[in-house]
Design an enzyme around this catalytic site. Sequence first.
Site, short mmCIF file in Angstrom:
data_model
loop_
_atom_site.label_atom_id
_atom_site.label_comp_id
_atom_site.label_asym_id
_atom_site.label_seq_id
_atom_site.Cartn_x
_atom_site.Cartn_y
_atom_site.Cartn_z
N HIS A 72 0.84 -1.19 0.00
CA HIS A 72 0.00 0.00 0.00
C HIS A 72 0.88 1.24 0.00
O HIS A 72 1.67 1.45 0.92
CB HIS A 72 -0.90 0.02 1.23
CG HIS A 72 -2.09 -0.89 1.12
ND1 HIS A 72 -3.19 -0.78 1.94
CD2 HIS A 72 -2.36 -1.91 0.27
CE1 HIS A 72 -4.08 -1.70 1.61
NE2 HIS A 72 -3.59 -2.40 0.60
N TYR A 200 -10.11 5.25 5.84
CA TYR A 200 -10.44 5.73 7.16
C TYR A 200 -11.56 6.75 7.02
O TYR A 200 -11.39 7.77 6.34
CB TYR A 200 -9.22 6.40 7.81
CG TYR A 200 -8.13 5.44 8.22
CD1 TYR A 200 -8.08 4.94 9.51
CD2 TYR A 200 -7.14 5.05 7.33
CE1 TYR A 200 -7.07 4.07 9.91
CE2 TYR A 200 -6.12 4.17 7.71
CZ TYR A 200 -6.11 3.69 9.00
OH TYR A 200 -5.11 2.82 9.39
N PRO A 292 -5.97 0.98 17.81
CA PRO A 292 -5.57 0.38 16.52
C PRO A 292 -5.62 1.33 15.34
O PRO A 292 -5.20 0.95 14.24
CB PRO A 292 -6.59 -0.75 16.36
CG PRO A 292 -7.78 -0.31 17.14
CD PRO A 292 -7.24 0.45 18.30
N LYS A 296 -0.24 0.64 14.90
CA LYS A 296 1.07 0.68 15.55
C LYS A 296 1.32 -0.43 16.57
O LYS A 296 2.44 -0.57 17.06
CB LYS A 296 1.25 2.04 16.25
CG LYS A 296 1.34 3.21 15.29
CD LYS A 296 2.57 3.10 14.44
CE LYS A 296 2.54 4.08 13.28
NZ LYS A 296 2.91 3.46 12.01
N TYR A 384 2.91 7.14 9.74
CA TYR A 384 2.15 5.95 9.37
C TYR A 384 3.07 4.84 8.86
O TYR A 384 2.92 3.67 9.24
CB TYR A 384 1.09 6.28 8.32
CG TYR A 384 0.02 5.21 8.21
CD1 TYR A 384 -1.19 5.35 8.89
CD2 TYR A 384 0.20 4.08 7.43
CE1 TYR A 384 -2.17 4.38 8.81
CE2 TYR A 384 -0.78 3.10 7.35
CZ TYR A 384 -1.95 3.25 8.02
OH TYR A 384 -2.92 2.28 7.95
#
Length: 389
Positions: A72, A200, A292, A296, A384
Amino acid sequence: MRTQVLVIGGGPSGLLLSQLLATQGIDSIVLERRTKDYVLGRIRAGVLEQGFVDLMDQAGVSARLHAEAIEHSGTLIAVEDDYFRVDFQHHTGTPVLVYGQTEVTRDLYDAREAAGGAMIFNTENVTIHDAETDTPYVTFTTDGQDQRIDADFVAGCDGFHGVSRQTIPLSVRREYEKIYPFGWLGILSETPPVHHELIYASSHRGFALCSMRNEALSRYYIQCSLSDHPEDWTDAAFWAELKRRIPKEFSDRLVTGPSIEKSIAPLRSFVTEPMQWGRLFLCGDAAHIVPPTGAKGLNTAASDVHYLFQGLKGYYQDGSEAGIDTYSQNALARVWKAERFSWWFSTLLHRFPDQSEFDLKMQRAEIDFLRTNEAAQNAMAENYVGLPY
């Protein structure tokens, strides 16, 4: 029995540490409270930072990961019916990989078994003794027999409810915690993902996440009340609510199906300090937990393993105690940054019960700033994909 490093916990962090130590000829034994099948049956996160992948490479267990993982290079942030993309590749030159934690654990078990690594399952009454001295040992029961293992060091990789953290006296450790006033209802379904990258979503009805394990296995979440139970939600009710929280473009093409796993996870931020006491070292959930949202949990456990492995390697190869003496300091410096990112990302996207109209306007302004500001996207992308060790 005796070993150089006794690892408590047969999850991915304990197995990865054991495998890395084996590459340097350092002996270890892994104790696991459950069975191997039980550990492999746990459904967990699946987004891996490059640092984690590098550790798997170093441990010699990454062949299947590289063959099957989904790369990704960005993610979508949705607000009601609109969305924008944060391009990890553009901002950092680094992607993340989607590869289930269960598969990571399976690869590590296969490697330890192939190497003849010592692993003891179904352990009960595990007790750590004399951790503050140079001669720690652990007692436990398995198959009705009392056992003792002496070691140079003990690595506590046994999770939040394990014995390792509790072994450190309250006079020594300090705990920091934030409990979030909601949970995540998640389902796993044998359906194709609605999008090739994670989505998200922030909506007036609450947060949602569209994720995946592979091209035929999807993982979806919606923010829910802490008083909810999985059985309160039928599959039909879940799918209907998910569709309300993601942009119409994606809800129109969402493929639904029977759930093969359904659970509710509470969200918390937690850190204990220090992460070492004498010759006992804490790794992963034994020392810290993150919500979550930022993916991480497994990755911070991996960074702990990195610092501990380097410290132990230096001790056995060079006779240096510098790495083990500074383990807690080094690990916590990165842990707190991961905690910050996970807290920020969670507060950015979720609805909180006590939010005022002003709070909601600030939340929306923060998302708009992320949408339009290159530096803000760069900071998000750097966090990220994973800060350097």
